[in-house]
Design a protein around this motif. Structure first.
Motif, PDB file in Angstrom:
ATOM      1  N   MET A   1       0.951  -1.073   0.107  1.00 31.03           N
ATOM      2  CA  MET A   1      -0.127   0.037  -0.044  1.00 31.03           C
ATOM      3  C   MET A   1       0.799   1.122  -0.011  1.00 31.03           C
ATOM      4  O   MET A   1       1.639   1.209   0.937  1.00 31.03           O
ATOM      5  CB  MET A   1      -0.920  -0.064   1.139  1.00 31.03           C
TER       6      MET A   1
ATOM      7  N   TYR B   1      -0.845   4.336  -0.906  1.00 32.66           N
ATOM      8  CA  TYR B   1      -1.685   5.277  -0.690  1.00 32.66           C
ATOM      9  C   TYR B   1      -1.517   6.572  -1.717  1.00 32.66           C
ATOM     10  O   TYR B   1      -1.862   7.590  -1.332  1.00 32.66           O
ATOM     11  CB  TYR B   1      -1.128   6.167   0.751  1.00 32.66           C
TER      12      TYR B   1
ATOM     13  N   PHE C   1      -5.238   5.083  -5.475  1.00 31.00           N
ATOM     14  CA  PHE C   1      -6.440   6.096  -5.393  1.00 31.00           C
ATOM     15  C   PHE C   1      -6.512   7.070  -6.537  1.00 31.00           C
ATOM     16  O   PHE C   1      -7.165   7.904  -6.589  1.00 31.00           O
ATOM     17  CB  PHE C   1      -6.339   6.841  -4.103  1.00 31.00           C
TER      18      PHE C   1
ATOM     19  N   LEU D   1     -11.448   1.923 -11.073  1.00 29.34           N
ATOM     20  CA  LEU D   1     -12.137   2.062  -9.871  1.00 29.34           C
ATOM     21  C   LEU D   1     -12.892   3.463 -10.023  1.00 29.34           C
ATOM     22  O   LEU D   1     -13.835   3.766  -9.788  1.00 29.34           O
ATOM     23  CB  LEU D   1     -11.591   2.061  -8.674  1.00 29.34           C
TER      24      LEU D   1
ATOM     25  N   ARG E   1      -8.727   6.808   6.028  1.00 25.57           N
ATOM     26  CA  ARG E   1      -7.486   6.348   6.333  1.00 25.57           C
ATOM     27  C   ARG E   1      -6.665   7.520   6.822  1.00 25.57           C
ATOM     28  O   ARG E   1      -5.547   7.212   7.519  1.00 25.57           O
ATOM     29  CB  ARG E   1      -6.817   6.109   4.979  1.00 25.57           C
TER      30      ARG E   1
ATOM     31  N   ARG F   1      -9.155  10.972  11.543  1.00 29.44           N
ATOM     32  CA  ARG F   1      -9.795  10.485  12.868  1.00 29.44           C
ATOM     33  C   ARG F   1     -10.687  11.318  13.342  1.00 29.44           C
ATOM     34  O   ARG F   1     -10.240  12.667  13.166  1.00 29.44           O
ATOM     35  CB  ARG F   1      -8.738   9.952  13.931  1.00 29.44           C
TER      36      ARG F   1
ATOM     37  N   PRO G   1       1.382  11.019   1.294  1.00 29.11           N
ATOM     38  CA  PRO G   1       1.720  10.107   1.992  1.00 29.11           C
ATOM     39  C   PRO G   1       3.196   9.622   2.022  1.00 29.11           C
ATOM     40  O   PRO G   1       4.118   9.910   1.033  1.00 29.11           O
ATOM     41  CB  PRO G   1       0.994   8.947   1.738  1.00 29.11           C
TER      42      PRO G   1
ATOM     43  N   TYR H   1       3.200   4.817   7.700  1.00 29.76           N
ATOM     44  CA  TYR H   1       2.721   6.037   6.763  1.00 29.76           C
ATOM     45  C   TYR H   1       2.486   6.998   7.359  1.00 29.76           C
ATOM     46  O   TYR H   1       1.668   6.568   8.456  1.00 29.76           O
ATOM     47  CB  TYR H   1       2.200   5.036   5.633  1.00 29.76           C
TER      48      TYR H   1
ATOM     49  N   ARG I   1      -1.347   9.816  10.946  1.00 30.67           N
ATOM     50  CA  ARG I   1      -0.889   8.263  10.703  1.00 30.67           C
ATOM     51  C   ARG I   1      -1.765   7.862   9.667  1.00 30.67           C
ATOM     52  O   ARG I   1      -2.984   8.162   9.641  1.00 30.67           O
ATOM     53  CB  ARG I   1      -0.901   7.591  11.783  1.00 30.67           C
ATOM     54  N   LEU I   2      -1.394   7.369   8.455  1.00 32.40           N
ATOM     55  CA  LEU I   2      -2.324   6.520   7.576  1.00 32.40           C
ATOM     56  C   LEU I   2      -2.630   5.165   7.985  1.00 32.40           C
ATOM     57  O   LEU I   2      -1.658   4.366   8.395  1.00 32.40           O
ATOM     58  CB  LEU I   2      -1.564   6.588   6.198  1.00 32.40           C
ATOM     59  N   ASP I   3      -3.885   4.712   7.969  1.00 27.11           N
ATOM     60  CA  ASP I   3      -4.444   3.601   8.607  1.00 27.11           C
ATOM     61  C   ASP I   3      -4.486   2.643   7.253  1.00 27.11           C
ATOM     62  O   ASP I   3      -5.609   2.906   6.492  1.00 27.11           O
ATOM     63  CB  ASP I   3      -5.540   3.855   9.341  1.00 27.11           C
ATOM     64  N   GLU I   4      -3.652   1.580   7.115  1.00 32.03           N
ATOM     65  CA  GLU I   4      -3.895   0.824   5.987  1.00 32.03           C
ATOM     66  C   GLU I   4      -4.915  -0.039   5.974  1.00 32.03           C
ATOM     67  O   GLU I   4      -5.557   0.101   5.028  1.00 32.03           O
ATOM     68  CB  GLU I   4      -2.581  -0.268   6.215  1.00 32.03           C
TER      69      GLU I   4
ATOM     70  N   SER J   1      -8.180   0.742   7.207  1.00 36.17           N
ATOM     71  CA  SER J   1      -9.172   1.632   6.579  1.00 36.17           C
ATOM     72  C   SER J   1      -8.918   1.803   5.000  1.00 36.17           C
ATOM     73  O   SER J   1     -10.032   1.844   4.266  1.00 36.17           O
ATOM     74  CB  SER J   1      -9.005   3.060   7.381  1.00 36.17           C
ATOM     75  N   ALA J   2      -7.756   2.187   4.525  1.00 38.35           N
ATOM     76  CA  ALA J   2      -7.495   2.481   3.068  1.00 38.35           C
ATOM     77  C   ALA J   2      -8.000   1.055   2.359  1.00 38.35           C
ATOM     78  O   ALA J   2      -8.724   1.366   1.141  1.00 38.35           O
ATOM     79  CB  ALA J   2      -5.913   2.559   3.140  1.00 38.35           C
ATOM     80  N   ARG J   3      -7.566  -0.082   2.908  1.00 35.39           N
ATOM     81  CA  ARG J   3      -8.009  -1.559   2.157  1.00 35.39           C
ATOM     82  C   ARG J   3      -9.608  -1.267   2.185  1.00 35.39           C
ATOM     83  O   ARG J   3     -10.104  -1.602   1.012  1.00 35.39           O
ATOM     84  CB  ARG J   3      -7.593  -2.552   2.833  1.00 35.39           C
TER      85      ARG J   3
ATOM     86  N   THR K   1     -11.795   0.875   2.050  1.00 35.27           N
ATOM     87  CA  THR K   1     -12.188   1.906   1.023  1.00 35.27           C
ATOM     88  C   THR K   1     -12.093   1.528  -0.362  1.00 35.27           C
ATOM     89  O   THR K   1     -13.066   1.504  -1.063  1.00 35.27           O
ATOM     90  CB  THR K   1     -11.343   3.367   1.190  1.00 35.27           C
ATOM     91  N   LEU K   2     -10.784   0.947  -0.796  1.00 35.49           N
ATOM     92  CA  LEU K   2     -10.688   0.394  -2.115  1.00 35.49           C
ATOM     93  C   LEU K   2     -11.587  -0.796  -2.170  1.00 35.49           C
ATOM     94  O   LEU K   2     -12.092  -0.861  -3.333  1.00 35.49           O
ATOM     95  CB  LEU K   2      -9.187  -0.051  -2.036  1.00 35.49           C
TER      96      LEU K   2
ATOM     97  N   LEU L   1     -14.504  -1.367  -1.223  1.00 37.79           N
ATOM     98  CA  LEU L   1     -15.757  -0.761  -1.427  1.00 37.79           C
ATOM     99  C   LEU L   1     -16.052  -0.141  -2.761  1.00 37.79           C
ATOM    100  O   LEU L   1     -16.766  -0.428  -3.452  1.00 37.79           O
ATOM    101  CB  LEU L   1     -16.088   0.536  -0.551  1.00 37.79           C
ATOM    102  N   PHE L   2     -15.028   0.496  -3.324  1.00 41.24           N
ATOM    103  CA  PHE L   2     -14.912   0.923  -4.760  1.00 41.24           C
ATOM    104  C   PHE L   2     -15.101  -0.440  -5.633  1.00 41.24           C
ATOM    105  O   PHE L   2     -15.877  -0.151  -6.570  1.00 41.24           O
ATOM    106  CB  PHE L   2     -13.729   1.738  -4.779  1.00 41.24           C
TER     107      PHE L   2
END
Ligand code: SF4
Ligand code: SF4
Ligand SMILES: [Mg+2]
Ligand SMILES: [Mg+2]
Ligand SMILES: [Mg+2]
Ligand SMILES: [Mg+2]
Ligand SMILES: [Mg+2]
Ligand SMILES: [Mg+2]
Ligand SMILES: [Mg+2]
Ligand SMILES: [Mg+2]
Ligand SMILES: [Mg+2]
Ligand SMILES: [Mg+2]
Lengths: 359, 91, 397, 359, 397, 91
Positions: free
Chosen positions: E1, E3, E7, E12, E249, E252, F6, F45, F56-59, F61-63, F65-66, F68-69
């Motif tokens: 990932m 990031y 995206f 997508l 992501r 918060r 990021p 990250y 901080r980037l949350d992996e 949560s990112a996954r 989201t993707l 979902l898409f």
């Protein structure tokens, strides 16, 4: 043309390399390295010539003679960093044209095309740039040369000085003409095309901190026409030189060194106008080392000297031409002046630029 | 020491309380401080060093000196023009 | 009357030379004290026109040559300071200190400016109130009054950011020192005309009498110099030793009273070191206590800079006429006009530089010894006639 | 050659003259005037072109095509003011050679001879000057071009930036070759010779105040050989351009404006290496406007496009060549990009140089 | 990932677009608050891919655009001072003040430097103790913490020659002001993701409820923006108006507590003028009394600089979505990207600049009116579909 | 506002009492201040803006989201490649 000796993109390795210039003496560049004297020569000899190689550069003339597409072409460049940009009788724009046109003329070539690179300092007034450009264009038209390509860079404020200019020029060398410093031989007659020191004193008179009033203007001019006139007398001119930075003294020393001959000049034969002599007396300068732009010195075989001088005298830019000396076999590489009183002095290559003296 | 040259006083003026003059050095004109020659007048000559007039030049004395040189004519014939004489000795 | 061309007339020069020739009967060693005279002599080739009997020794009257090494080093240290604008006459920029010169300091970022007049430095101080402007006050009695006036004006106008690095020297103590030297060969002096324009001639009669040496106040144009020589030789041939003024159009016996008064106010006499020679008592000026806070040596911490001269350089002996430059081991090898070790190699009229040039001219045959041909004697700085010498040497064209 | 229109030495009169540039907008030069974008173009258009006149300069190409002694010659100049002087993969010396060699190559000419003007700042280390000279010499040998004439000036400390360089170059244009921006026509295929933005990002990575580590080096190279390879396929190349200052975006805009055509590029076809994309993302720059040196963009008639691309791919300097778009009759003078998502954006001529953004 | 690329995936994007198409039934006007989002929308051509029903209005979330004229003029006055090194993000250099911009100040001798980070300005202050270093503290809640930290560090390290010219602004009061405007057309907000990374989302539920407007926290990559739009449209179609986080992501709910604590220490909330809009209550920050002596406005006499905006420029209305740029009289005549009158003409994503560009693209036929073809409505800054429009216009090749 | 990107934390160190890190942004490495994310660790990250790590980037949560898409696949056939689709609409 020289063969490519390195692969494209191969990076040179500097780790083991050391500067061929004796660094004890000049670890840093000083003003004198640009003064057209001994320090300038050392930089070319120790730094540039070995780095660039090539037989043509080694000729060290004001311009190079090259062959391209069957044509013999003279090619030359100069940068111009004069302060102030405008001075009595001219501007950096005039100098930029005439300097390069004249360097080409000194190989017998008539300048045909110029390139022009501006390095502008952030903050310089656009109107100043435009005035310089106008002067440059007008000088080019007067010289019959065309500005065909250019470039502009801007440097941050405090890293330039308003306008720096570079010109390069090309022109065709007529058949049968071979004019180079190396061709000077004992017996050659040394002729200057007119009054010396006028340009240098005109510029100094408006230089910050030195200002004085003087009733002369820079004689900055393009010498292509005068040289054409001289070549019409004989293609057998040996050396032509425009005694710019370092003046007549530096030019003669360079010729003497390049050809391995001696030069003797008669001081009282050298045309120095009264205001130039006065300004030099005031500032402790020697007119022999003051810059000219619009004058030339010629080494002419004795048998053609009278005819060439007559032709020069008939041209507007040679009206005050004069025989000032001769080329000799004695003291090779040295220039000696017979003084007005009949004494002798050595006219050495100046180390750097001349500064006002008190002593 | 002492590159000092003769110049002719043109206009005199006060500047910031200092006596200054435009001085002509054979076609070259520069500002010169006259504080050390307070009675120097326009038209007079002075010896100038680093922007200061240091001594008035005396025309009568100069002429007398030149006259003296001219009278040292005894051996003139032998020498003629000095430059040519030197030239001869060199041959 | 322009006071210039008239005194360069070749015909009159011939008459003066003829008179000198007619007068001289045996060798005489004359010292022209002043560097300006040396310049004029070399510029016009006068030395080569004199009869062989007349030898000219270049004296120590060049402020560039005699400014001591520690003063140069102090100047360099001050000039290198970021807050300082260091102003100087152009002469000083190439004079080597222990390790570098003012040109190099400027190359390394120092703000070093050449001015024509000390008043220009004062104007720079007015225009740059946030900077410290220091003027390098070198020179003899001629240059001291302009510098004194500038210090006086700075005080009067309240210009606090101006100071003077003082290295002024006086001629009479130098003449005294030269005459006292056991190796002294000088038999007559051409005194410096412009020094006397300021100071008058009061200081010289006592010196002439005590050392039994003629002192002739001499100007700078070719005829002036020839006349100075002519009068000195005439005295020597007659066994006289008086003070004579050969430059009366610019020198009055009393000098310039206004300038002398200013000198007395701004400066006080002090011992001073001369480069290559050493300390000569009472031979210099420093700022008087009233002006002490305008002294750059007080304003900047440089007083502890006291370097040693390069042991190799023997310019002191050269300056006093005791050594030929070519007898110096460094001459022409490590020391050249491009890389001078001593100040006498810096300017083209310095004794060592002049000797170097003429030796080149005289050709390879004479590289290892003194100049060939008609060099008129063993004196340093005496370079007459070497052009004719060069014709005896075969050259590679 | 243009006729001389003024007498030698006649001084132009500036008293009544006024600057043709709208002074309200730019009474002084700003950095953007050297950025290769709209401000640079305005300076040429409003100040230099009217001052110099001449039909050739009006062509506004990177180099001029002139005739001298019967030979068709390309002539070009550039000044180089890059900071710092040395950067990953090259130096100002490499740029000075390759920049001019490439400008000549963009008219189809093989560079034969260079001139070289140094403007040194008092105080720069002699060793630095020597390293620059060595790099310049090595680059010239690699490019098969000879430095034949030069000039050195020194400016006072605080009026330069170590080393500024100017080169001018000449080379012969092969018969039948006519490559100029004006020749672009709708239907031409637009090809770039490889990865974009590498040089600009490599230089930025060591620029004072911006320093970052990045695993790329400048791709600075001489393109004469690549162009020869392409011309061997067909002399009918319409336009070549090295997208230096202002990047591909400026180069395409200049061509579109010069030829009066539209250009459409496909964003996802443009080769931008990951580190370049990353650096641009970090600094807020657009890779389309980042400078290159050692890359070219070609407008090729559709019928030759495949063969030219194949030839480029076979050359070491074209190994990552790619078709990126086409020339169209629509929106003349404008460049439009189809974005990766299928949207459209206008790729405008940048006003000045790109600066790091936060927004 | 990574990031990033993930995206930007076109496939997508297609799915998101398809979903939006499938969802939308009637016109909606959405405002993306943040200039970074505007940039991304234009850069990727997203506006042209959306169904006609979805109109995007560029919001006032560009610090370059909203920094008030008096603050620019103060910056210019400070930057012109000889003792000052003025540091700024690159964005601000071309923003016009009353008479010039920072580029021009630099051209006139000002020491203006572009830095990447405020910490770079602090380092410059350490390296230049004799100069005054001023950093131009512009930006929203994202940029405020870095600038706050820098002021805090300067105090901690005793770096006295560093100060901040503060022009920080806050998003929620701007949303409030836009919603209160009688001409308001905005029906949903894409909230600025990075602002919320710092501040969290606490401030938005009350706003969404009171104004009955959906607020969707949105990121900056193409998929993030499409997702923000998709969620907003979905709420609108359903008649909902809640705060939704489409950028989880990086956002918060509580934001970044350390950054919020620093903001509370270094800054205090104040009323602030927005360029073209006027003063919005409680919409900005200034230094708190503890840090007042690091405030450049206190250190330099600039507080009395209060210029008038050029009357011609109507960027305020443009920024609030009440006026099309082409309806401004100056548009395209005296005001162009080369000669911007207002900040919205400066950067290519400014509403006026974007409109100008696309009008050029759409060809001469539409010069005198709004963009031709499929422009999706009368909103300012909305420029979708003009490429296809251009094909209807005959052109001169 | 707010160009923030990021980056992955490489090495962390104290400098003048400040927590700093080398952060890798896809091949570009720059110094970043970590003071606002004191518990960020090497390998993680974060979103970085003007040299400061802000969140901080949350992996996971990112996954999510993707994912979902990816599930929004209903109309995929209609669109295919988005760029081509746009191209078609343009013809
Ligand atoms: S030759 Fe050089 S080292 Fe020797 S005395 Fe002369 S200046 Fe000094
Ligand atoms: S077009 Fe120019 S003057 Fe009009 S609103 Fe936009 S920025 Fe202001
Ligand atoms: Mg030349
Ligand atoms: Mg020249
Ligand atoms: Mg160019
Ligand atoms: Mg300057
Ligand atoms: Mg020349
Ligand atoms: Mg070019
Ligand atoms: Mg180029
Ligand atoms: Mg030259
Ligand atoms: Mg510099
Ligand atoms: Mg190019």
């Amino acid at each position: 043309m020289r063969e490519a000796t390195g692969a494209v993109g191969s990076a040179p390795d500097f780790s083991g390399w050391s500067c061929p210039l004796p660094l004890r003496d000049h670890p840093r560049v000083v003003m004198g390295h640009g003064g057209g004297g001994a320090l300038s020569a050392e930089l070319v000899q120790h730094v540039f010539a070995p780095a660039f190689g090539g037989p043509v550069l080694a000729g060290l003339g004001d311009s190079a003679a090259v062959t391209l597409g069957g044509a013999r072409i003279a090619f030359s460049t100069d940068s111009f960093v004069v302060r102030p940009l405008f001075f009595p009788g001219g501007s950096i724009g005039d100098l930029a044209v005439n300097g390069t046109v004249n360097d080409l003329a000194m190989s017998g070539a008539k300048a045909a095309y110029l390139s022009c690179g501006f390095i502008l300092e952030e903050g310089v007034e656009t109107a100043v740039v435009a005035r310089v450009a106008q002067a440059l264009g007008a000088a080019a038209r007067a010289a019959g040369v065309e500005v065909v390509t250019g470039d502009t860079k801007v440097v941050e404020a405090g890293h330039g000085d308003g306008v720096y200019l570079n010109t390069a020029g090309i022109g065709q060398i007529p058949a049968g003409v071979d004019i180079r410093p190396q061709r000077a031989v004992p017996g050659d007659v040394v002729i200057v095309s007119g009054d010396l020191g006028v340009h240098g004193i005109a510029v100094m008179s408006v230089r910050e901190g030195l200002e004085f009033d003087v009733e002369i203007e820079s004689d900055c001019a393009a010498l292509g026409g005068l040289v054409e006139t001289m070549l019409a007398v004989t293609p057998e001119l040996h050396v032509l030189r425009d005694p710019t930075r370092g003046g007549l003294g530096a030019a003669l020393n360079e010729i003497a060194a390049a050809a391995g001959v001696g030069v003797v000049i008669q001081e009282r034969a050298i045309p120095v106008p009264a205001p130039v002599a006065s300004a030099c007396a005031l500032l402790g300068l020697d007119p022999l080392y003051v810059a000219n732009e619009g004058k030339l010195v010629a080494f002419v075989p004795r048998e053609h000297a009278d005819a060439v001088l007559d032709a020069m005298l008939a041209h507007p830019l040679g009206a005050r031409a004069a025989v000032i000396g001769e080329c000799v076999a004695d003291h090779p590489g040295m220039v000696v002046s017979r003084t007005g009183l009949g004494g002798t002095r050595v006219v050495d290559l100046p180390v750097g630029e001349q500064l006002p003296r008190i002593c | 020491m002492c590159l000092a040259v003769p110049g002719r006083v043109m206009e005199i003026e006060e500047r910031e309380g200092t006596r200054m003059a435009r001085v002509d050095f054979g076609g070259v004109v520069k500002d010169v401080c006259l504080e050390y020659l307070p009675d120097l007048r326009e038209g007079e000559y002075a010896i100038v060093h680093v922007g200061f007039a240091l001594q008035r030049l005396d025309e009568e004395s100069a002429r007398r000196t030149l006259d003296l040189f001219a009278e040292l004519g005894l051996l003139q014939e032998e020498f003629g023009d000095a430059w040519e004489a030197a030239e001869e000795r060199r041959q | 009357m322009k006071y210039l061309e008239e005194f360069q007339n070749p015909e009159l020069a011939g008459r003066l030379l003829a008179d000198i020739r007619a007068t001289v009967t045996r060798p005489w060693a004359l010292m022209e004290v002043c560097g300006g005279q040396t310049h004029s002599i070399i510029r016009h080739g006068i030395d080569q026109l004199l009869p062989e009997e007349v030898e000219l020794i270049h004296g120590p009257g060049c402020p560039v040559c005699v400014t001591p090494l520690e003063m140069i080093d102090r100047a360099l240290a001050i000039a290198a300071r970021p807050e300082v604008i260091f102003c100087s006459f152009g002469d000083m920029l190439r004079v080597p200190g222990s390790e570098r010169d003012l040109f190099r300091v400027r190359g390394e970022g120092g703000d070093v400016r050449v001015v024509y007049s000390p008043l220009d430095a004062l104007r720079i101080a007015q225009e740059n109130p946030q900077r410290e402007v220091v003027f390098f006050g070198i020179g003899f009695e001629t240059t001291a009054p302009p510098n004194a006036m500038t210090v006086y004006q700075a005080k009067k106008l309240g210009i606090r950011n101006f100071s003077l690095l003082v290295s002024h020297v006086r001629v009479p103590p130098a003449i005294e020192a030269i005459m006292r030297s056991p190796d002294c060969r000088v038999q007559g002096f051409l005194a410096a005309g412009h020094v006397c324009s300021v100071m008058g001639i009061d200081e010289y009669p006592e010196l002439a009498a005590r050392h039994r040496v003629p002192i002739v106040v001499t100007g700078f144009e070719p005829l002036d110099i020839l006349e100075g020589i002519r009068r000195t030789v005439r005295q020597l041939e007659r066994g006289e030793h008086v003070v004579d003024n050969a430059y009366p159009r610019a020198v009055r016996p009393e000098g310039n009273p206004a300038a002398k008064a200013m000198l007395a106010d701004v400066f006080e006499v002090t011992d001073r070191a001369w480069r290559g020679i050493g300390v000569i008592p009472a031979s210099g000026w420093r700022l008087s206590p009233r002006y002490r806070d305008q002294d750059a040596e007080h304003r900047f911490p440089v007083s502890d800079i006291t370097p040693c001269e390069p042991a190799q350089c023997r310019s002191g002996e050269v300056l006093q006429g005791q050594l030929k430059p070519s007898e110096c081991e460094a001459f022409g090898t490590v020391c050249t006009p491009r890389t001078p070790l001593g100040a006498t190699m810096v300017s083209s009229e310095g004794a060592c530089a002049a000797y170097y040039l003429y030796r080149r001219l005289s050709g390879p045959a004479s590289v290892s010894g003194p100049a060939s041909g008609s060099v008129s004697g063993p004196a340093s700085g005496s370079v007459s006639g070497s052009v004719s010498g060069s014709q005896e040497v075969s050259t590679v064209a």
